[in-house]
Write a protein that holds these residues in place. Structure first.
Motif, PDB file in Angstrom:
ATOM      1  N   GLU A 260      -2.672  -6.613  -7.443  1.00 13.35           N
ATOM      2  CA  GLU A 260      -3.970  -6.527  -6.758  1.00 13.35           C
ATOM      3  C   GLU A 260      -3.909  -5.553  -5.583  1.00 13.35           C
ATOM      4  OE1 GLU A 260      -5.129 -10.456  -5.622  1.00 13.35           O
ATOM      5  OE2 GLU A 260      -5.160 -11.187  -7.691  1.00 13.35           O
ATOM      6  N   GLY A 261      -2.723  -5.397  -5.001  1.00 11.76           N
ATOM      7  CA  GLY A 261      -2.542  -4.474  -3.891  1.00 11.76           C
ATOM      8  C   GLY A 261      -2.439  -3.024  -4.300  1.00 11.76           C
ATOM      9  N   GLY A 262      -2.414  -2.752  -5.610  1.00 14.60           N
ATOM     10  CA  GLY A 262      -2.478  -1.371  -6.064  1.00 14.60           C
ATOM     11  C   GLY A 262      -1.263  -0.844  -6.800  1.00 14.60           C
TER      12      GLY A 262
ATOM     13  N   GLU B 175       0.953  -0.501  -9.980  1.00 18.11           N
ATOM     14  CA  GLU B 175       0.756  -0.718 -11.411  1.00 18.11           C
ATOM     15  C   GLU B 175       1.798  -1.695 -11.948  1.00 18.11           C
ATOM     16  OE1 GLU B 175      -1.682   0.456 -13.229  1.00 18.11           O
ATOM     17  OE2 GLU B 175      -2.563   1.681 -11.633  1.00 18.11           O
TER      18      GLU B 175
ATOM     19  N   ALA C 155       2.269   1.728  -3.483  1.00 17.58           N
ATOM     20  CA  ALA C 155       1.173   2.089  -4.391  1.00 17.58           C
ATOM     21  C   ALA C 155       0.801   3.555  -4.228  1.00 17.58           C
ATOM     22  CB  ALA C 155      -0.039   1.197  -4.123  1.00 17.58           C
ATOM     23  N   THR C 156       0.757   4.020  -2.999  1.00 17.68           N
ATOM     24  CA  THR C 156       0.425   5.422  -2.736  1.00 17.68           C
ATOM     25  C   THR C 156       1.507   6.357  -3.270  1.00 17.68           C
ATOM     26  OG1 THR C 156      -0.850   4.856  -0.769  1.00 17.68           O
ATOM     27  CG2 THR C 156      -0.034   7.117  -0.915  1.00 17.68           C
TER      28      THR C 156
ATOM     29  N   ASP D 257       3.500   5.700  -5.701  1.00 20.44           N
ATOM     30  CA  ASP D 257       3.529   5.560  -7.153  1.00 20.44           C
ATOM     31  C   ASP D 257       4.957   5.547  -7.695  1.00 20.44           C
ATOM     32  OD1 ASP D 257       2.023   5.052  -9.397  1.00 20.44           O
ATOM     33  OD2 ASP D 257       1.831   7.161  -9.962  1.00 20.44           O
TER      34      ASP D 257
ATOM     35  N   PRO E  48       0.813  -1.226   0.000  1.00 19.49           N
ATOM     36  CA  PRO E  48       0.000   0.000   0.000  1.00 19.49           C
ATOM     37  C   PRO E  48       0.846   1.276   0.000  1.00 19.49           C
ATOM     38  CG  PRO E  48      -0.867  -1.569   1.584  1.00 19.49           C
ATOM     39  CD  PRO E  48       0.445  -2.131   1.107  1.00 19.49           C
TER      40      PRO E  48
END
Length: 296
Positions: free
Chosen positions: A178-180, A182, A134-135, A137, A131
């Motif tokens: 799936e966890g975010g 890309e 993902a945040t 990026d 997470p």
């Protein structure tokens, strides 16, 4: 295809047009390869700049040893070791990745300017890692991993090491997406030396092209100075040379990895590997030119 022009890296990092060279900066007192030579912040920054001057495209800063049997360092100490080094190297214009299994360290390093998270656990060690990345990026390295250093040798059991690593990496990549994170920001790493013996590592090196093609992602190869090279170079009595005497063998793996389309290699000494990737690129370019001439 194993030619340099076909390689592309993850979104968010420069395109070097060939296999990139990642230099290692261990800000630890107990690294297997350099035994704490760069533990001081100033020494670590100087080392990073030396690696860049020697041809490194980016430097990987880590504050926790992942050698077999290593105990974990606590989070506060890892932060103390890593963040100032990242900040100073970025201030000097370096492209910096952070080698960590902790989300808090990754977040602090990104805030200090790191542009890649190299997590040897592929996000398994800390549920907050995926997470966090993902945040933020930023690109993320997903390495094949079966457990922490303290007991990973006991996990080196495979039916078919190449097939098993492919299956487990594919499963982990799917979970990370799936966890975010890309998919176009991912890099895969076969995890040489992690829950693997020398025979396993050599089998994986022999199939680097298959791993890259079947997973369809940029690949990082981190073979530098590892035990399997020591085994290959061992003397008649079976004694392996010290880690620092394995750099020529490391450069041989670099050439093989570059030929098989690796996105990057992670090495402790840069010059020989930087030379190797350039030679591989020049040979590939000559091959393309010869092919084009033959087609006329």
């Amino acid at each position: 295809m194993s030619t340099s022009h076909a390689r592309t890296g993850p979104v968010g990092l420069p395109e070097w047009g060939r296999c990139a060279v990642m230099g290692v900066v261990n800000v630890t007192p107990d690294s297997f390869s350099d035994g704490g030579r760069w533990f001081d912040t100033g020494a670590a920054v100087k080392r990073g700049l030396e690696l860049i001057a020697a041809g490194a495209d980016l430097v990987d800063v880590g504050g926790e040893s992942t050698r077999p049997g290593a105990a974990r360092v606590d989070e506060a100490e890892e932060l103390r070791r890593v963040v100032p080094v990242v900040r100073e190297l970025v201030g000097e214009g370096a492209v910096v990745s952070v080698d960590t299994m902790r989300a808090a360290v990754a977040e602090a390093a990104i805030e200090a300017g790191a542009v890649l998270v190299n997590d040897v656990s592929g996000g398994l060690a800390d549920p907050a890692m995926v997470p966090a990345v993902a945040t933020a990026d930023v690109p993320f390295v997903v390495m094949h991993w079966r457990g922490f250093s303290a007991d990973m040798n006991s996990r080196a059991v495979y039916g078919d090491v190449v097939g098993d690593v492919l299956t487990e990496l594919r499963r982990r990549v799917d979970a990370v997406v799936e966890g975010g994170i890309e998919a176009d920001r991912l890099v895969i790493d076969p995890g040489l030396g992690f829950a693997k013996n020398a025979e396993h590592d050599l089998a994986l090196v022999a199939r680097l092209g298959r791993l890259r093609r079947e997973l369809g992602l940029p690949m990082l190869v981190a073979a530098s100075r590892k035990r399997f090279l020591g085994r290959v170079l061992a003397g008649p009595d079976g004694t392996p040379p010290p880690a620092r005497e394995r750099d020529h063998a490391t450069a041989a793996i670099t050439a093989l990895a570059a030929h098989e389309g690796a996105w990057a290699v992670r090495v402790h000494e840069v010059r020989a590997s930087a030379d190797a990737v350039r030679v591989v690129g020049a040979v590939a370019e000559a091959g393309r030119s010869a092919g084009a001439e033959g087609a006329v």
